[in-house]
Design an enzyme around this catalytic site. Structure first.
Site, short mmCIF file in Angstrom:
data_model
loop_
_atom_site.label_atom_id
_atom_site.label_comp_id
_atom_site.label_asym_id
_atom_site.label_seq_id
_atom_site.Cartn_x
_atom_site.Cartn_y
_atom_site.Cartn_z
N ASP A 182 0.84 -1.20 0.00
CA ASP A 182 0.00 0.00 0.00
C ASP A 182 0.88 1.25 0.00
O ASP A 182 1.61 1.50 0.96
CB ASP A 182 -0.89 -0.04 1.25
CG ASP A 182 -2.03 0.96 1.18
OD1 ASP A 182 -2.04 1.77 0.24
OD2 ASP A 182 -2.90 0.92 2.07
N ASP A 183 0.83 2.03 -1.08
CA ASP A 183 1.62 3.26 -1.21
C ASP A 183 3.13 3.00 -1.34
O ASP A 183 3.94 3.88 -1.02
CB ASP A 183 1.42 4.23 0.00
CG ASP A 183 0.02 4.80 0.09
OD1 ASP A 183 -0.86 4.40 -0.70
OD2 ASP A 183 -0.20 5.66 0.98
N CYS A 203 -5.78 4.63 -3.31
CA CYS A 203 -6.08 3.24 -2.96
C CYS A 203 -7.34 2.62 -3.57
O CYS A 203 -7.26 1.62 -4.28
CB CYS A 203 -6.17 3.11 -1.45
SG CYS A 203 -4.84 3.91 -0.55
N HIS A 259 -10.87 -1.83 1.65
CA HIS A 259 -11.06 -0.45 1.15
C HIS A 259 -11.99 -0.36 -0.05
O HIS A 259 -11.81 0.51 -0.92
CB HIS A 259 -9.71 0.21 0.85
CG HIS A 259 -9.75 1.71 1.06
ND1 HIS A 259 -8.71 2.54 0.73
CD2 HIS A 259 -10.74 2.51 1.53
CE1 HIS A 259 -9.04 3.78 1.01
NE2 HIS A 259 -10.27 3.80 1.49
N ASP A 314 -0.21 -0.48 -4.90
CA ASP A 314 -1.54 0.02 -5.32
C ASP A 314 -1.52 1.47 -5.80
O ASP A 314 -2.52 1.96 -6.33
CB ASP A 314 -2.56 -0.13 -4.19
CG ASP A 314 -2.36 0.90 -3.09
OD1 ASP A 314 -1.21 1.32 -2.84
OD2 ASP A 314 -3.37 1.29 -2.47
N ASN A 315 -0.40 2.17 -5.60
CA ASN A 315 -0.19 3.53 -6.13
C ASN A 315 1.21 3.96 -5.70
O ASN A 315 1.86 3.26 -4.91
CB ASN A 315 -1.26 4.54 -5.63
CG ASN A 315 -1.44 4.56 -4.13
OD1 ASN A 315 -2.46 4.14 -3.60
ND2 ASN A 315 -0.44 5.04 -3.40
CA LIG Z 1 -2.53 3.13 -1.45
#
Ligand SMILES: [Ca+2]
Length: 434
Positions: A33-34, A73, A131, A278-279
């Site tokens: 995540d990130d 996200c 999410h 995811d980003n």
């Molecule tokens: Ca994210």
């Protein structure tokens, strides 16, 4: 007579079962995540040590042009789950934790990756961050996952498991669950139990990690969010950087436990593992030489690390330069598992590029987020931010420093037309389905 012929054909089909060595592979999809393009050592980090992911890349295939569908996200997760642009799932923005913003979630109209796998006889599990909606009808178990363990919001305190609105957010399926422990360790513990339980039948394991998303907490740090109050200390930049590094390294260590478990159970020969983010990273992390951060449509917002591992079919140490997106994983993973798919999707199967069979045909791919739009086709990228237009050749200029909008107006016009067409298509789809 014709019916008899068909009957003989179908009986022939029944008896020509695949040999045991061709049992469908297990599929493990791990998403950070990130995590930014420069946040792990095999993608150039000089201070974060990720031996497990490095080894995965050494034994497998590193993707240098993999992109998240979203710059944040929820949209990426919607595209990942449905194999389509997130706009079709009705999720273009982040789902926030505040009570008055909890009505949004993944649409029932879209079939998820878990539903496809489940229909083909796979057991499906999601362990970590969802999410894609708070309400019970948005729960992973209502969208094809046999088991869910983790949290439904965008982030929880790694120790107290309270979400951004200060509410407890830790679940086993649709029930609140009171496990104690550090998020990254806990979701791995439960994912390993899932692997054990399903070692004798094909499974799809989706393991979306929280790391290294805020709040920045290492394994031995204190809980920030406590019931009724946010105890976040005024931390120095260096303290947060220290925690960030630890979070990525703990995730790497836990991914190592997954590989260890596969070896222990003899599943390593017949399991395909894919890792991605995811980003792009926030300013706390690194997007390497890329411009921009999470939330932006500069490359730093969506070009992220990805690695595929499948020693029995993917040659070791290869690099894959194909442009692929999160939405491509649904058709690709189904193809790896030998599951035919009839649905028309935005995502495409890129398994041929991993197994040395064939390259993808060149196709345009698109992003839009808030007041930013972009289209990528081949080496070229057109980007519009409010009224500012840019054109880059990302092969020669990965850092997006040379705006060629004036010198290559023909290319810009071609890409703009593609973008407008796609933008209209997404808007029309929205009108038709609402
Ligand atoms: Ca994210």
């Amino acid at each position: 007579m014709r019916n008899l012929f068909l009957l003989i054909l179908s009986l022939f089909g029944l008896f020509s079962c695949k040999p045991k060595s061709e049992t469908p592979p297990n599929i493990i999809l791990i998403m950070a995540d990130d995590l930014g393009y420069g946040d792990i050592s095999c993608f150039g980090s000089d201070h974060i040590k990720t031996p497990v992911l490095d080894n995965m890349a050494t034994e497998g295939m590193k993707f240098t042009d993999y992109h998240s569908n979203g710059a944040v996200c929820s949209p990426t997760r919607a595209a990942l789950m449905t194999g389509n642009y997130q706009q079709r799932a009705g999720l273009e923005g982040v789902i926030y934790a505040q009570l008055d913003k909890r009505m949004f979630g993944i649409s029932d109209k879209q079939k998820t990756i878990a539903e496809f796998f489940k229909e083909a006889g796979y057991t499906t599990g999601a362990f970590g961050k969802w999410h894609l909606g708070y309400k019970p009808e948005f729960n992973p178990t209502r969208h094809g996952f046999d088991e869910f363990y983790g949290y439904v919001s965008g982030n929880v305190d790694y120790i107290s498991h309270l979400d951004g609105a200060g509410l407890y957010d830790w679940w086993h399926n649709t029930d609140t669950c009171y496990d104690k422990g550090y998020v990254t360790d806990l979701i791995t513990d439960h994912a390993l139990q899932f692997i054990e339980k399903n070692k004798d039948r094909p499974f799809l394991l989706y393991l979306p990690h929280e790391a290294p998303h805020a709040p920045y907490q290492g394994r031995n740090d204190k809980a920030y969010r406590l019931p009724g109050k946010d105890n976040r200390p005024q931390e120095s930049q260096s303290e947060m950087k220290r925690a960030y590094k630890e979070m990525v390294e703990i995730m790497d260590e836990n991914i190592g436990r997954v590989f260890q478990k596969l070896k222990e159970l003899g599943l390593d020969k017949n399991t395909f593992v894919f890792f991605c983010s995811d980003n792009g990273a926030t300013k706390m992390g690194s997007n390497g030489m890329l411009n921009g951060f999470k939330g932006s449509l500069w490359e730093g917002g969506h070009r992220v690390p990805a690695i595929a591992w499948y020693p029995s079919k993917i040659a070791a140490g290869k690099q894959n330069k194909t442009t692929v997106l999160s939405m491509d994983l649904l058709p690709t993973l189904l193809s790896v598992a030998g599951i035919p798919i009839q649905s028309k999707l935005d995502g495409v199967d890129f398994s041929g590029t991993m197994f040395g069979q064939k390259q993808l045909d060149e196709r345009p791919v698109f992003w839009r987020y808030r007041n930013q739009w972009t289209v990528r086709k081949g080496d070229w990228k057109y980007l519009k931010i409010k009224d500012n237009e840019f054109l880059f050749n990302v092969k020669d200029d990965l850092g997006e420093q040379q705006n060629l909008i004036k010198t290559n107006a023909e290319k810009a016009t071609e890409l703009k037309a593609l973008l407008e067409h796609w933008d209209n298509e997404m808007n029309q789809y929205k009108q038709q389905t609402n």
